[in-house]
Scaffold this active site. Structure first.
Site, PDB file in Angstrom:
ATOM      1  N   ARG A   1     -14.688  18.614   2.447  1.00 40.55           N
ATOM      2  CA  ARG A   1     -15.900  18.009   3.005  1.00 40.55           C
ATOM      3  C   ARG A   1     -15.442  16.716   3.669  1.00 40.55           C
ATOM      4  O   ARG A   1     -14.474  16.091   3.228  1.00 40.55           O
ATOM      5  CB  ARG A   1     -16.934  17.722   1.909  1.00 40.55           C
TER       6      ARG A   1
ATOM      7  N   ARG B   1     -20.455   8.546   3.638  1.00 39.64           N
ATOM      8  CA  ARG B   1     -21.482   8.032   2.723  1.00 39.64           C
ATOM      9  C   ARG B   1     -22.481   7.191   3.508  1.00 39.64           C
ATOM     10  O   ARG B   1     -22.074   6.387   4.336  1.00 39.64           O
ATOM     11  CB  ARG B   1     -20.830   7.161   1.652  1.00 39.64           C
TER      12      ARG B   1
ATOM     13  N   ARG C   1       5.666  19.112   2.830  1.00 36.00           N
ATOM     14  CA  ARG C   1       5.818  17.972   3.737  1.00 36.00           C
ATOM     15  C   ARG C   1       6.597  16.934   2.957  1.00 36.00           C
ATOM     16  O   ARG C   1       6.457  16.801   1.730  1.00 36.00           O
ATOM     17  CB  ARG C   1       4.455  17.383   4.119  1.00 36.00           C
TER      18      ARG C   1
ATOM     19  N   ARG D   1       0.396   4.879   6.895  1.00 34.62           N
ATOM     20  CA  ARG D   1      -0.269   3.764   6.221  1.00 34.62           C
ATOM     21  C   ARG D   1       0.726   2.661   5.894  1.00 34.62           C
ATOM     22  O   ARG D   1       1.944   2.900   5.863  1.00 34.62           O
ATOM     23  CB  ARG D   1      -0.979   4.215   4.955  1.00 34.62           C
TER      24      ARG D   1
ATOM     25  N   GLU E   1       4.697   4.177   5.465  1.00 41.53           N
ATOM     26  CA  GLU E   1       4.905   5.555   5.009  1.00 41.53           C
ATOM     27  C   GLU E   1       4.885   6.504   6.209  1.00 41.53           C
ATOM     28  O   GLU E   1       3.943   6.493   6.996  1.00 41.53           O
ATOM     29  CB  GLU E   1       3.771   5.896   4.039  1.00 41.53           C
TER      30      GLU E   1
ATOM     31  N   TYR F   1      -0.716  20.250  -5.544  1.00 44.26           N
ATOM     32  CA  TYR F   1      -0.921  18.815  -5.454  1.00 44.26           C
ATOM     33  C   TYR F   1      -1.791  18.409  -6.646  1.00 44.26           C
ATOM     34  O   TYR F   1      -2.950  18.794  -6.735  1.00 44.26           O
ATOM     35  CB  TYR F   1      -1.591  18.366  -4.146  1.00 44.26           C
TER      36      TYR F   1
ATOM     37  N   ASP G   1      -3.214  15.167  -9.040  1.00 41.88           N
ATOM     38  CA  ASP G   1      -3.283  13.743  -9.320  1.00 41.88           C
ATOM     39  C   ASP G   1      -2.814  13.522 -10.760  1.00 41.88           C
ATOM     40  O   ASP G   1      -2.699  14.475 -11.538  1.00 41.88           O
ATOM     41  CB  ASP G   1      -4.712  13.226  -9.115  1.00 41.88           C
TER      42      ASP G   1
HETATM   43  P1  FAD Z   1       7.424  14.335 -10.820  1.00 42.18           P
HETATM   44  O1  FAD Z   1       6.939  12.952 -10.934  1.00 42.18           O
HETATM   45  O2  FAD Z   1       7.954  14.769  -9.508  1.00 42.18           O
HETATM   46  O3  FAD Z   1       8.540  14.573 -11.946  1.00 42.18           O
HETATM   47  C1  FAD Z   1       9.422  15.661 -11.909  1.00 42.18           C
HETATM   48  C2  FAD Z   1      10.790  15.145 -12.308  1.00 42.18           C
HETATM   49  O4  FAD Z   1      11.669  16.248 -12.489  1.00 42.18           O
HETATM   50  C3  FAD Z   1      11.426  14.256 -11.243  1.00 42.18           C
HETATM   51  O5  FAD Z   1      11.729  12.994 -11.797  1.00 42.18           O
HETATM   52  C4  FAD Z   1      12.679  15.014 -10.834  1.00 42.18           C
HETATM   53  O6  FAD Z   1      13.775  14.165 -10.540  1.00 42.18           O
HETATM   54  C5  FAD Z   1      12.966  15.865 -12.074  1.00 42.18           C
HETATM   55  N1  FAD Z   1      13.734  17.064 -11.769  1.00 42.18           N
HETATM   56  C6  FAD Z   1      13.461  18.010 -10.859  1.00 42.18           C
HETATM   57  N2  FAD Z   1      14.420  18.965 -10.883  1.00 42.18           N
HETATM   58  C7  FAD Z   1      15.327  18.595 -11.840  1.00 42.18           C
HETATM   59  C8  FAD Z   1      16.540  19.159 -12.310  1.00 42.18           C
HETATM   60  N3  FAD Z   1      17.027  20.293 -11.800  1.00 42.18           N
HETATM   61  N4  FAD Z   1      17.219  18.517 -13.275  1.00 42.18           N
HETATM   62  C9  FAD Z   1      16.744  17.348 -13.792  1.00 42.18           C
HETATM   63  N5  FAD Z   1      15.603  16.776 -13.373  1.00 42.18           N
HETATM   64  C10 FAD Z   1      14.891  17.388 -12.404  1.00 42.18           C
HETATM   65  N6  FAD Z   1      -1.823  10.662  -8.228  1.00 42.18           N
HETATM   66  C11 FAD Z   1      -2.869   9.914  -8.599  1.00 42.18           C
HETATM   67  O7  FAD Z   1      -3.495  10.186  -9.628  1.00 42.18           O
HETATM   68  N7  FAD Z   1      -3.237   8.796  -7.883  1.00 42.18           N
HETATM   69  C12 FAD Z   1      -2.584   8.409  -6.746  1.00 42.18           C
HETATM   70  O8  FAD Z   1      -2.945   7.398  -6.121  1.00 42.18           O
HETATM   71  C13 FAD Z   1      -1.477   9.223  -6.309  1.00 42.18           C
HETATM   72  N8  FAD Z   1      -0.795   8.884  -5.192  1.00 42.18           N
HETATM   73  C14 FAD Z   1       0.233   9.691  -4.781  1.00 42.18           C
HETATM   74  C15 FAD Z   1       0.890   9.339  -3.600  1.00 42.18           C
HETATM   75  C16 FAD Z   1       1.924  10.126  -3.128  1.00 42.18           C
HETATM   76  C17 FAD Z   1       2.630   9.763  -1.859  1.00 42.18           C
HETATM   77  C18 FAD Z   1       2.286  11.312  -3.838  1.00 42.18           C
HETATM   78  C19 FAD Z   1       3.370  12.214  -3.315  1.00 42.18           C
HETATM   79  C20 FAD Z   1       1.653  11.649  -5.032  1.00 42.18           C
HETATM   80  C21 FAD Z   1       0.615  10.837  -5.506  1.00 42.18           C
HETATM   81  N9  FAD Z   1      -0.046  11.138  -6.698  1.00 42.18           N
HETATM   82  C22 FAD Z   1      -1.117  10.358  -7.094  1.00 42.18           C
HETATM   83  C23 FAD Z   1       0.352  12.301  -7.538  1.00 42.18           C
HETATM   84  C24 FAD Z   1       1.370  11.932  -8.642  1.00 42.18           C
HETATM   85  O9  FAD Z   1       2.531  11.410  -8.052  1.00 42.18           O
HETATM   86  C25 FAD Z   1       1.708  13.187  -9.455  1.00 42.18           C
HETATM   87  O10 FAD Z   1       0.552  13.712 -10.023  1.00 42.18           O
HETATM   88  C26 FAD Z   1       2.718  12.967 -10.589  1.00 42.18           C
HETATM   89  O11 FAD Z   1       3.692  12.038 -10.285  1.00 42.18           O
HETATM   90  C27 FAD Z   1       3.376  14.297 -10.903  1.00 42.18           C
HETATM   91  O12 FAD Z   1       4.208  14.194 -12.059  1.00 42.18           O
HETATM   92  P2  FAD Z   1       5.219  15.368 -12.407  1.00 42.18           P
HETATM   93  O13 FAD Z   1       5.854  15.026 -13.690  1.00 42.18           O
HETATM   94  O14 FAD Z   1       4.525  16.674 -12.276  1.00 42.18           O
HETATM   95  O15 FAD Z   1       6.279  15.370 -11.198  1.00 42.18           O
END
Ligand code: FAD
Length: 372
Positions: free
Chosen positions: A169, A173, A246, A277, A297, A344, A346
């Protein structure tokens, strides 16, 4: 066996799961291939300011249980995300609200704004793509100003080539509410996300700079179970082809000025400006340091080896991801998080999923890895 669980990935998913499994009596080891903990929520101190290394992270949730859970690991401030938009020399209130429409059209009341919007909407009864959908909702001027250039930069495609569903959407607002998330709970950890994650991992052994894929057989001999939070295509050597994303590039600089833009986040919507941004990190913590740190970014297409950020979750990629999930299930590998789930998420969603799945895993229910 040395450990009950090897947790691959020290991000939010791996850390929360490790905490829960440890508290349930399991012996866990966390490894991460990066040289720092926290995954993408990692913050580092630069000039006395917590810099969000992988993009700005604002914690928000409507779930009281998840809000209470994170409070255990650090105090949060009362930051509320109110991004602004810059186009040309003008700055606009965002997401589009009554004040934005006043800035653009001079309207002063919700009724005036609604009438003007009704007059500019294009009559497109069945929009076939994102562009047509946006035009049918907000008309040409708002579409060009807030959506066209930004979307093109963010996704590297013309909005008319993207599905309407990307917009879901158009956020518009007719009040002056510019609180981006509008969730019941919102804030930033006062001591940074890294300190919060370290608190989640307290007492759990952690090995950094260690890639699971370099010695998977060795690791599987040391641990009864594996929780993998990396990309599933990498885990299976891209057997069915890589999953597409991306990627982002961050340019960060320290400036000898106390305040650069007066706000944490300003989106640049003009297509000619190469970045999407500028983030000024001190504003997440109401900082008063003499210097400031800003990050530009840039979004670009992903190639193998680049850092994956936003999944391109179209039909082909989703189907491919399903094939990899089946292999992980076959091999008895538990998985979760934004990479392994190819979603994706949060932060609150990652925490919710990690709490739910680790509760089942701690009871020995290792199937249905993706549910919950
Ligand atoms: P990750 O943080 O990616 O952790 C996975 C880890 O696994 C990494 O450290 C990686 O190095 C490790 N790994 C991968 N493969 C291997 C391997 N083979 N061996 C050892 N280690 C490995 N969320 C919000 O709620 N609010 C926000 O404002 C927000 N802003 C964001 C802005 C951006 C630009 C992005 C990209 C995301 C944003 N998010 C936000 C989302 C948030 O970043 C994620 O929800 C969260 O970080 C995901 O955690 P995760 O543990 O799933 O993944």
């Amino acid at each position: 066996m040395t450990f009950d669980w090897l947790i691959v990935g020290a991000g939010l998913f791996g850390s929360v799961a490790a905490r829960q499994l440890t508290d349930a009596g399991c012996r866990c080891l966390i490894i991460d291939r990066r040289r720092h903990t926290g995954g993408n929520v990692y913050t580092e101190r630069v000039a006395g300011i917590d810099v969000h290394r992988y993009g700005p992270h604002i914690f928000h949730t409507n779930s009281e249980a998840i809000w209470q859970y994170v409070q255990r690991f650090g105090e949060f401030n009362h930051f509320v995300n109110r991004p602004k938009v810059r186009s040309g020399d003008k700055i606009y209130s965002f997401p589009i609200n009554l004040l934005t429409l006043h800035q653009l059209w001079g309207v002063r009341t919700p009724a005036e704004a609604a009438a003007k919007l009704a007059a500019v909407r294009l009559p497109i009864p069945s929009p076939r793509n994102m562009e047509e959908y946006a035009l049918s909702q907000i008309g040409e001027e708002l579409y060009r100003l807030f959506i066209y250039g930004y979307t093109k930069k963010q996704w590297g495609r013309e909005p008319r080539e993207l599905p309407a569903s990307i917009l879901k959407r158009v956020p518009i607002r007719l009040t002056c509410d510019d609180n981006y998330y509008r969730d019941r709970f919102q804030g930033i950890p006062i001591h940074g996300y890294t300190a919060m994650i370290e608190s989640v991992q307290h007492g759990i052994p952690l090995e950094l700079g260690t890639n699971y894929l370099d010695d998977r057989d060795g690791w599987r001999q040391r641990a009864r179970n594996v929780l993998y939070t990396g990309s599933l295509d990498a885990l299976f050597d891209y057997r069915f082809g890589p999953l597409e994303y991306r990627t982002l590039r961050f340019e960060t600089e320290v400036l000898d000025t106390a305040d650069f833009q007066g706000n944490a986040q300003v989106n640049y919507t003009d297509a000619e400006i190469p970045f999407t941004r500028i983030v000024e990190h001190k504003h997440f913590a109401f900082g008063t340091q003499p210097q400031t740190v800003v990050t530009r970014e840039f979004s670009s297409s992903w190639t193998l080896g680049a850092e994956p950020y936003y999944p391109l979750a179209d039909e082909t990629n989703r189907a491919r991801h399903g094939q990899y999930c089946a292999l992980a299930d076959r091999d008895g590998i538990c998985f979760g998080g934004r990479l392994a789930d190819y979603q994706y998420y949060d932060m609150h969603q990652v925490i919710g999923a990690a709490l739910c799945r680790s509760e089942r895993w701690s009871r020995g229910v290792l199937g249905q890895h993706r549910a919950g």
